[in-house]
Scaffold this motif. Sequence first.
Motif, PDB file in Angstrom:
ATOM      1  N   THR A  34       2.250   1.713  -3.473  1.00 50.01           N
ATOM      2  CA  THR A  34       1.142   2.164  -4.326  1.00 50.01           C
ATOM      3  C   THR A  34       0.878   3.649  -4.095  1.00 50.01           C
ATOM      4  O   THR A  34       0.693   4.427  -5.040  1.00 50.01           O
ATOM      5  CB  THR A  34      -0.137   1.348  -4.028  1.00 50.01           C
ATOM      6  OG1 THR A  34       0.138  -0.025  -4.292  1.00 50.01           O
ATOM      7  CG2 THR A  34      -1.292   1.802  -4.894  1.00 50.01           C
ATOM      8  N   LEU A  35       0.906   4.039  -2.831  1.00 44.45           N
ATOM      9  CA  LEU A  35       0.697   5.453  -2.502  1.00 44.45           C
ATOM     10  C   LEU A  35       1.804   6.318  -3.114  1.00 44.45           C
ATOM     11  O   LEU A  35       1.550   7.405  -3.631  1.00 44.45           O
ATOM     12  CB  LEU A  35       0.641   5.645  -0.982  1.00 44.45           C
ATOM     13  CG  LEU A  35       0.264   7.052  -0.506  1.00 44.45           C
ATOM     14  CD1 LEU A  35      -1.139   7.424  -0.955  1.00 44.45           C
ATOM     15  CD2 LEU A  35       0.376   7.166   1.019  1.00 44.45           C
ATOM     16  N   GLU A  36       3.048   5.795  -3.084  1.00 43.51           N
ATOM     17  CA  GLU A  36       4.163   6.549  -3.672  1.00 43.51           C
ATOM     18  C   GLU A  36       3.943   6.773  -5.173  1.00 43.51           C
ATOM     19  O   GLU A  36       4.342   7.787  -5.727  1.00 43.51           O
ATOM     20  CB  GLU A  36       5.491   5.821  -3.430  1.00 43.51           C
ATOM     21  CG  GLU A  36       5.988   6.025  -2.005  1.00 43.51           C
ATOM     22  CD  GLU A  36       7.098   5.075  -1.603  1.00 43.51           C
ATOM     23  OE1 GLU A  36       7.524   4.244  -2.435  1.00 43.51           O
ATOM     24  OE2 GLU A  36       7.520   5.138  -0.433  1.00 43.51           O
ATOM     25  N   LEU A  37       3.315   5.797  -5.804  1.00 41.63           N
ATOM     26  CA  LEU A  37       3.036   5.917  -7.237  1.00 41.63           C
ATOM     27  C   LEU A  37       1.969   6.976  -7.519  1.00 41.63           C
ATOM     28  O   LEU A  37       2.102   7.787  -8.440  1.00 41.63           O
ATOM     29  CB  LEU A  37       2.562   4.551  -7.767  1.00 41.63           C
ATOM     30  CG  LEU A  37       2.050   4.513  -9.206  1.00 41.63           C
ATOM     31  CD1 LEU A  37       3.207   4.613 -10.187  1.00 41.63           C
ATOM     32  CD2 LEU A  37       1.254   3.242  -9.460  1.00 41.63           C
ATOM     33  N   ILE A  38       0.921   6.978  -6.709  1.00 42.84           N
ATOM     34  CA  ILE A  38      -0.220   7.852  -7.031  1.00 42.84           C
ATOM     35  C   ILE A  38      -0.161   9.209  -6.332  1.00 42.84           C
ATOM     36  O   ILE A  38      -0.734  10.173  -6.833  1.00 42.84           O
ATOM     37  CB  ILE A  38      -1.574   7.154  -6.718  1.00 42.84           C
ATOM     38  CG1 ILE A  38      -1.700   6.814  -5.233  1.00 42.84           C
ATOM     39  CG2 ILE A  38      -1.711   5.896  -7.576  1.00 42.84           C
ATOM     40  CD1 ILE A  38      -3.039   6.206  -4.835  1.00 42.84           C
ATOM     41  N   ALA A  39       0.515   9.291  -5.177  1.00 45.65           N
ATOM     42  CA  ALA A  39       0.635  10.580  -4.492  1.00 45.65           C
ATOM     43  C   ALA A  39       1.830  11.315  -5.079  1.00 45.65           C
ATOM     44  O   ALA A  39       2.865  11.503  -4.442  1.00 45.65           O
ATOM     45  CB  ALA A  39       0.788  10.386  -2.987  1.00 45.65           C
ATOM     46  N   ASP A  40       1.670  11.711  -6.313  1.00 42.24           N
ATOM     47  CA  ASP A  40       2.731  12.332  -7.102  1.00 42.24           C
ATOM     48  C   ASP A  40       2.047  13.330  -8.038  1.00 42.24           C
ATOM     49  O   ASP A  40       1.051  12.984  -8.692  1.00 42.24           O
ATOM     50  CB  ASP A  40       3.448  11.234  -7.897  1.00 42.24           C
ATOM     51  CG  ASP A  40       4.352  11.806  -8.962  1.00 42.24           C
ATOM     52  OD1 ASP A  40       5.473  12.206  -8.633  1.00 42.24           O
ATOM     53  OD2 ASP A  40       3.919  11.863 -10.143  1.00 42.24           O
ATOM     54  N   VAL A  95      -1.024  12.521 -10.724  1.00 38.87           N
ATOM     55  CA  VAL A  95      -2.359  13.064 -10.478  1.00 38.87           C
ATOM     56  C   VAL A  95      -2.839  13.862 -11.689  1.00 38.87           C
ATOM     57  O   VAL A  95      -3.964  13.669 -12.175  1.00 38.87           O
ATOM     58  CB  VAL A  95      -2.368  13.953  -9.201  1.00 38.87           C
ATOM     59  CG1 VAL A  95      -3.653  14.774  -9.114  1.00 38.87           C
ATOM     60  CG2 VAL A  95      -2.218  13.087  -7.956  1.00 38.87           C
ATOM     61  N   ALA A 143       0.831  -1.208   0.000  1.00 31.64           N
ATOM     62  CA  ALA A 143       0.000   0.000   0.000  1.00 31.64           C
ATOM     63  C   ALA A 143       0.868   1.261   0.000  1.00 31.64           C
ATOM     64  O   ALA A 143       0.524   2.270  -0.615  1.00 31.64           O
ATOM     65  CB  ALA A 143      -0.930   0.017   1.207  1.00 31.64           C
ATOM     66  N   ARG A 144       2.016   1.197   0.680  1.00 33.30           N
ATOM     67  CA  ARG A 144       2.920   2.353   0.719  1.00 33.30           C
ATOM     68  C   ARG A 144       3.506   2.615  -0.675  1.00 33.30           C
ATOM     69  O   ARG A 144       3.548   3.739  -1.137  1.00 33.30           O
ATOM     70  CB  ARG A 144       4.038   2.118   1.737  1.00 33.30           C
ATOM     71  CG  ARG A 144       5.134   3.198   1.727  1.00 33.30           C
ATOM     72  CD  ARG A 144       4.659   4.537   2.257  1.00 33.30           C
ATOM     73  NE  ARG A 144       4.380   4.535   3.657  1.00 33.30           N
ATOM     74  CZ  ARG A 144       5.306   4.614   4.639  1.00 33.30           C
ATOM     75  NH1 ARG A 144       6.576   4.723   4.329  1.00 33.30           N
ATOM     76  NH2 ARG A 144       4.931   4.605   5.900  1.00 33.30           N
ATOM     77  N   ASN A 158       1.935  -0.116 -14.393  1.00 40.52           N
ATOM     78  CA  ASN A 158       1.124  -0.456 -13.219  1.00 40.52           C
ATOM     79  C   ASN A 158      -0.355  -0.614 -13.548  1.00 40.52           C
ATOM     80  O   ASN A 158      -1.207  -0.533 -12.672  1.00 40.52           O
ATOM     81  CB  ASN A 158       1.349   0.586 -12.127  1.00 40.52           C
ATOM     82  CG  ASN A 158       2.685   0.400 -11.441  1.00 40.52           C
ATOM     83  OD1 ASN A 158       2.838  -0.490 -10.622  1.00 40.52           O
ATOM     84  ND2 ASN A 158       3.665   1.203 -11.816  1.00 40.52           N
TER      85      ASN A 158
END
Lengths: 114, 114
Positions: A16-22, A26, A13-14, A64
């Motif tokens: 994945t978050l690194e991928l999308i919280a960018d 976004v 989950a971390r 991804n």
Amino acid sequence: MSDYDVFLADCPARSTLELIADTWSVVVVFGLGRGPQRYSDLRDQIGGISNKMLTQTLRKLERNNLVKRRKLATAPTGVEYRLTELGHSLLGPVTVLARWAEEHAEDLAGDDGA
Amino acid sequence: MSDYDVFLADCPARSTLELIADTWSVVVVFGLGRGPQRYSDLRDQIGGISNKMLTQTLRKLERNNLVKRRKLATAPTGVEYRLTELGHSLLGPVTVLARWAEEHAEDLAGDDGA
């Protein structure tokens, strides 16, 4: 509920978050939310993005399973990108975040802390 | 509706998005959503974050009016962080993004593209 937890350093989950919280992820996903787009149209739509950064972001999203790339049978040849089903499921969260940025930009502006 | 637009490079909405579309910002705001926390508790809760990164992230959020810092009158002295009203308004979007990461981690895992 999911067994995954963004508070854990080694949890999927971390990453994945690194991928999308960018920021670029976004903006690109948000942009493709308007429908499939040619590479050049996407680049024109997103102010300030370099070819290198747009290509890197699209490849990352494609690897991804968030974005699908398709060669167009046109002359000159072009490439079109669209959100996958998984990408579409991310559109909601990403839109909420982008809208918050647009609505609250003034509340934060004036102190970029640079 | 807002006049600001994340697609524009020089728009305050873009710099706001850059602030919030960041893994550590998301995890810290998500963590403070549980309530005010001491620095040390926050650090223990967030796996893999260094003191330097946690301090930088908290300062950035504080400068932008998302987080409030308070010295505790305890011995030994401690520092407590809490979300401001603006920070609370960001909690919804951030939670949606973090939950998406937890729910879809398996759909992306296995190809980090490294």
